[in-house]
Design an enzyme around this catalytic site. Structure first.
Site, PDB file in Angstrom:
ATOM      1  N   ARG A  60       3.029  10.050  -3.424  1.00 42.13           N
ATOM      2  CA  ARG A  60       4.102  10.694  -4.499  1.00 42.13           C
ATOM      3  C   ARG A  60       3.401  11.254  -5.451  1.00 42.13           C
ATOM      4  NH1 ARG A  60       5.704   7.404  -7.187  1.00 42.13           N
ATOM      5  NH2 ARG A  60       4.125   5.638  -6.913  1.00 42.13           N
ATOM      6  N   LYS A 201      11.604   6.288  -1.153  1.00 41.49           N
ATOM      7  CA  LYS A 201      11.539   6.076  -2.654  1.00 41.49           C
ATOM      8  C   LYS A 201      12.739   6.714  -3.398  1.00 41.49           C
ATOM      9  CE  LYS A 201       8.136   3.072  -2.626  1.00 41.49           C
ATOM     10  NZ  LYS A 201       8.546   1.618  -2.449  1.00 41.49           N
ATOM     11  N   HIS A 221      10.912  -4.334  -6.041  1.00 41.89           N
ATOM     12  CA  HIS A 221       9.837  -3.901  -5.173  1.00 41.89           C
ATOM     13  C   HIS A 221       8.935  -5.065  -4.597  1.00 41.89           C
ATOM     14  CE1 HIS A 221       6.030  -1.115  -4.880  1.00 41.89           C
ATOM     15  NE2 HIS A 221       6.840  -0.898  -3.897  1.00 41.89           N
ATOM     16  N   SER A 239       0.653  -0.850  -4.586  1.00 40.86           N
ATOM     17  CA  SER A 239       0.240  -0.553  -3.359  1.00 40.86           C
ATOM     18  C   SER A 239      -1.365  -0.949  -3.401  1.00 40.86           C
ATOM     19  CB  SER A 239       0.128   0.880  -3.322  1.00 40.86           C
ATOM     20  OG  SER A 239      -0.568   1.416  -2.269  1.00 40.86           O
ATOM     21  N   LYS A 243       1.063  -6.664  -0.127  1.00 42.05           N
ATOM     22  CA  LYS A 243       2.277  -7.059  -0.137  1.00 42.05           C
ATOM     23  C   LYS A 243       2.820  -6.990   1.525  1.00 42.05           C
ATOM     24  CE  LYS A 243       4.775  -3.926  -2.349  1.00 42.05           C
ATOM     25  NZ  LYS A 243       5.304  -3.461  -1.345  1.00 42.05           N
ATOM     26  N   THR A 244       2.408  -6.048   2.038  1.00 43.47           N
ATOM     27  CA  THR A 244       2.982  -5.748   3.422  1.00 43.47           C
ATOM     28  C   THR A 244       2.012  -6.787   4.431  1.00 43.47           C
ATOM     29  OG1 THR A 244       3.561  -3.430   3.412  1.00 43.47           O
ATOM     30  CG2 THR A 244       2.975  -4.378   5.607  1.00 43.47           C
ATOM     31  N   ASP A 258       9.045  -4.260   1.672  1.00 35.69           N
ATOM     32  CA  ASP A 258       8.520  -3.380   0.525  1.00 35.69           C
ATOM     33  C   ASP A 258      10.000  -3.341  -0.510  1.00 35.69           C
ATOM     34  OD1 ASP A 258       6.855  -1.665  -0.735  1.00 35.69           O
ATOM     35  OD2 ASP A 258       8.520   0.298  -0.240  1.00 35.69           O
ATOM     36  N   ARG A 323      -1.306   6.131   6.105  1.00 36.98           N
ATOM     37  CA  ARG A 323       0.112   5.338   6.281  1.00 36.98           C
ATOM     38  C   ARG A 323       0.513   5.328   7.702  1.00 36.98           C
ATOM     39  NH1 ARG A 323       2.512   2.329   1.726  1.00 36.98           N
ATOM     40  NH2 ARG A 323       1.576   3.145  -0.300  1.00 36.98           N
TER      41      ARG A 323
END
Length: 536
Positions: A60, A201, A221, A239, A243-244, A258, A323
């Protein structure tokens, strides 16, 4: 390859000012995969996944994200270097230029929606210049049934034109790429960048405004999963903090990885229909669910692979932000629909590259609000140009780039919901132990999993009861013992074997927390301020 004679659905986009030469509507994932290969815009990995390169932008561009300032947003949005205002007339003119650019081109349109809880459903129409961008939308948004498509009326429109380059002097942008939200017209306009994350996003940012302002629902988030007893766990983190990875627990059902909402009825629902995971250093041993999700229907972004389609997940020569996106049904153990009830544990994940935060600690309500507003992790050498040693990184609410309102608005909602639900809140350091980055080592995933499991099943609380150690710098409750974790791992000071170096570094980090929080102090109550580090 694509059969040029195949019958595909089409719709008119003239109401949006788009007179495309051909509109390919609601193509299947397989069709979009083949279209991408036929156009030479991607290659197929030996797993069957589609591999694409997003071009100039592999992440981003926060400084090029704008919100149109108008009657809806003027007095509600927290304007600044995160939420950058854009003029309405400039938006209209730029929109007309983008649609003119798309005229006479072949485009890809898709109807989808966000929010698994149908009481909050947001219908989305996506128009993409490239087939793989449309395939990303298929993966990441929720997929309507044929019955739901009949009479579909979009609430929001996404127009995505990576090949259009803005003229900053003419268009009012900072440079040639842009991502702009218009809440009055309900349009997300994206151009000049092929990075697909801008698509998801954009809608996340829209929901972060709409849900708290109009529907008394907290957008988060975070990832979330649910246990056999119906208890929901929520994982906040920036990031690279896990988290994932940590929410993809084989013993629990995944709600989502997410973006979620927490309703007044105390349910937690996924915004999305897929996952967008980091692929750097991915291995089947450490992250089996994500690794096995990489198959036909998944999209690999900016990875390096050989002529046989073998992916080298350690190769970051294109970007560290490699990704993979895939529909959530690529994960075997998922919650259907993607809704959880009865939240019991919240985990704030941080990759502390200074190595001073405990691997797990329990937070008071005030500390929880303080750390939520702070949103701490650390950047390490190599993540950005010029970074040679760990640098503190703070992102309010663990997602500042996507939060249109003032962070304290979300923190107040979270505090209220935590107290009403009686949840336990834990700070988990997935970063370094035994010293800072370059000296110590990354916390072993198996230990982090064991600590989180013990927190969720109650054995961590039972083992420590009122015997937590109060950390002398950060004031958090540090457990002395944890099932399946060596005792020495639980104390960061002991792992350093250098008390003077440890406390010097801990005080330095604590000072960074306090310096960062100064901009929030006038909005924070006494309880939140009491959650600050004790020293620094």
């Amino acid at each position: 390859m694509v059969d040029n004679n195949q019958t595909t659905k089409t719709i008119s986009l003239k109401q949006y000012g788009i007179n495309a030469s051909k509109v390919k509507y609601q193509l299947t994932s397989d069709q979009l995969h083949e279209e991408t290969l036929a156009k030479g815009q991607g290659k197929e990995a030996n797993s069957g996944a589609l591999a694409v390169n997003t071009g100039e932008f592999t992440g981003r561009s926060p400084q090029d994200r704008f919100i149109v300032k108008d009657e809806i947003t003027e007095d509600r949005v927290w304007w600044g270097n995160i939420n950058i205002p854009f003029e309405s007339d400039k938006f209209d003119a730029l929109y007309d230029r983008v649609t003119e650019y798309l005229n006479n081109k072949e485009v890809y349109a898709r109807d989808s929606y966000a929010c698994a809880d149908l009481d909050y459903k947001l219908n989305i129409r996506v128009v993409n210049e490239y087939p793989w961008s449309n395939m990303f939308a298929y993966n990441m948004f929720l997929r309507p049934t044929e019955d739901e498509l009949a009479g579909f009326e979009p609430d929001w429109l996404i127009v995505n034109a990576p090949g259009f380059m803005a003229d900053p002097e003419r268009d009012g942008t900072r440079q040639h790429n842009f991502a702009i939200l218009n809440f009055t017209k309900k349009i997300a306009l994206i151009g000049g960048t092929g990075y697909t994350g801008e698509i998801k996003k954009g809608i996340f940012s829209a929901l972060n405004f709409v849900l708290p302002v109009f529907q008394n629902t907290l957008p988060m988030h975070c990832s979330a999963n649910v246990g056999d007893d119906g208890d929901t766990a929520i994982f906040f983190g920036l990031s690279g903090t896990g988290k994932t990875t940590l929410s993809a627990d084989p013993s629990r059902k995944l709600i989502g990885d997410d973006e979620h909402g927490w309703t007044a009825e105390n349910t937690v629902f996924n915004f999305e229909g897929g996952c967008y995971a980091k692929a750097i250093n991915l291995s089947e041993e450490n992250e089996p669910d994500i690794y096995r999700a990489i198959k036909k229907g998944a999209i690999l972004e900016n990875i390096v692979m050989d002529d046989n389609g073998e992916v080298d997940f350690k190769d970051i020569s294109i970007t560290q932000n490699t990704r993979v996106s895939y529909p959530i049904y690529h994960i075997d153990n998922i919650q259907e629909p993607s809704i959880g009830h009865n939240p019991k544990n919240i985990f704030f994940l941080t990759a502390d590259a200074f190595g001073v935060l405990p691997p797990i600690s329990k937070l008071t309500p005030g500390q929880a609000a303080y750390h939520f507003i702070s949103g701490y992790t650390a950047k390490v050498a190599g993540t950005e140009a010029g970074i040679t040693e760990p640098v503190p990184s703070f992102s309010a609410c663990f997602g500042a780039p996507f939060m249109p309102l003032h962070p304290t608005k979300y923190a107040e909602m979270l505090s209220k919901k935590m107290q009403e639900a009686g949840v336990h809140v834990w700070l988990v350091n997935t970063g370094w132990t035994g010293g800072p980055y370059g000296v110590g080592s990354r916390m072993k995933l198996k230990y982090t999993r064991a600590m989180i499991t013990a927190a969720m099943d109650g054995s961590l609380e039972e083992a420590n009861k009122d015997n937590y150690h109060i950390h002398s710098v950060f004031g958090v409750q540090q457990p002395r013992v944890c099932p399946n974790v060596p005792t020495e791992v639980l104390s960061p000071r002991q792992t350093w074997k250098n008390d003077e170096g440890y406390y010097k570094t801990a005080h330095k980090l604590a000072s960074s927390f306090k310096e960062n929080f100064k901009k929030f102090e006038e909005f924070a109550n006494e309880e939140i301020m009491a959650g600050a580090p004790l020293l620094g």
